[in-house]
Design an enzyme around this catalytic site. Structure first.
Site, short mmCIF file in Angstrom:
data_model
loop_
_atom_site.label_atom_id
_atom_site.label_comp_id
_atom_site.label_asym_id
_atom_site.label_seq_id
_atom_site.Cartn_x
_atom_site.Cartn_y
_atom_site.Cartn_z
N THR A 12 -8.43 3.10 3.26
CA THR A 12 -9.05 4.04 2.02
C THR A 12 -10.46 3.32 1.69
OG1 THR A 12 -7.70 3.10 0.48
CG2 THR A 12 -6.86 5.00 1.40
N MET A 89 -5.31 -8.05 6.61
CA MET A 89 -4.12 -8.98 6.17
C MET A 89 -4.16 -10.11 6.63
SD MET A 89 -3.51 -6.92 3.90
CE MET A 89 -2.03 -7.76 3.08
N ARG A 90 -4.97 -10.60 7.38
CA ARG A 90 -5.01 -11.97 8.10
C ARG A 90 -6.07 -13.00 7.21
NH1 ARG A 90 -2.25 -13.04 12.61
NH2 ARG A 90 -1.88 -10.80 13.10
N HIS A 108 -9.81 -7.45 -4.18
CA HIS A 108 -8.46 -7.75 -4.65
C HIS A 108 -7.94 -6.96 -5.61
CE1 HIS A 108 -5.00 -10.43 -4.90
NE2 HIS A 108 -5.10 -10.35 -6.31
N ASP A 144 -8.22 -16.00 -2.31
CA ASP A 144 -8.54 -15.28 -3.56
C ASP A 144 -9.22 -16.06 -4.79
OD1 ASP A 144 -7.62 -12.81 -2.29
OD2 ASP A 144 -5.64 -13.16 -3.22
N GLU A 173 -11.51 0.66 -7.09
CA GLU A 173 -12.06 -0.04 -5.76
C GLU A 173 -13.11 0.66 -5.28
OE1 GLU A 173 -7.67 -2.52 -4.67
OE2 GLU A 173 -8.68 -1.01 -3.36
#
Length: 200
Positions: A12, A89-90, A108, A144, A173
């Site tokens: 998205t 996601m890595r 994030h 993060d 976002e």
């Protein structure tokens, strides 16, 4: 400037970036969409927009170094000047991050430094915060923890569920990520220690 967007999921944020670029808001080329998941919907979004896609699966490489070397090779061939993580996601290795130091952005879904990690929305909601929201930051070796570029507050209402809160955060976002990318493209982001100055 050539941009590569890294995705692992539905994409998205990728779509928001594509839409912003097509409207002329992001004045750069989205040259490449890189994914580690061959079936993710982000790849379909990229193909629909006529953007080149590359799938590099970790399971096909004995060690992480070889896996990342393959990606870096592809980025160099395409002359990539900015990497945008959008639901990738890595974790990237220290060597990878150094190869593109201060040229990797991430978003994030919580107000960093609070609620780091993969459950930012859930953790904030369960903690009972009254305000949360997304953070765009530069990527550093620690997860993060890079300098913050932009944040957008989202109020948590009494009626919110985790799902409705997630939807509100994702809407923000989709506004701030394209904005931060364009500021980078324009050379208006200056890192000073922990702080990012947005130049006029």
């Amino acid at each position: 400037m050539n941009i590569a967007v890294f995705c692992s999921g539905s994409g998205t944020n990728l779509q928001a970036i594509i839409d912003s670029q097509k409207k002329g808001y992001i004045k750069a080329e989205i040259k490449l969409v890189v994914s580690d998941m061959p079936d993710c919907y982000a790849l379909t979004r990229a193909k629909n927009a006529g953007i080149k896609t590359v799938v590099v699966e970790r399971k096909n490489y004995k060690v992480k170094k070889d896996f990342e070397a393959e990606i870096i090779n592809t980025l160099k061939k395409e002359g990539i000047g900015l990497i945008v993580l959008a639901g990738y996601m890595r974790m990237l290795s220290e060597d990878f991050i150094k190869a593109y130091e201060n040229k990797i952005l991430n978003i994030h879904p919580a107000l960093l430094p609070s609620f780091k990690g993969t459950r930012g929305i859930k953790d904030a909601f369960e903690y009972g915060v009254k305000v949360t929201g997304p953070t765009v930051h530069f990527v550093t070796v620690d997860m993060d923890a890079g300098p913050v570029i932009m944040q957008s507050p989202v109020k948590v209402t009494e009626d919110d569920t985790e799902e409705s809160l997630a939807q509100a955060i994702h809407e923000e976002e989709h506004k701030i990520y394209p904005r931060a990318i364009q500021l980078f493209v324009e050379g208006k982001l200056k890192i000073e220690g922990r702080k990012v100055r947005i130049l006029k």
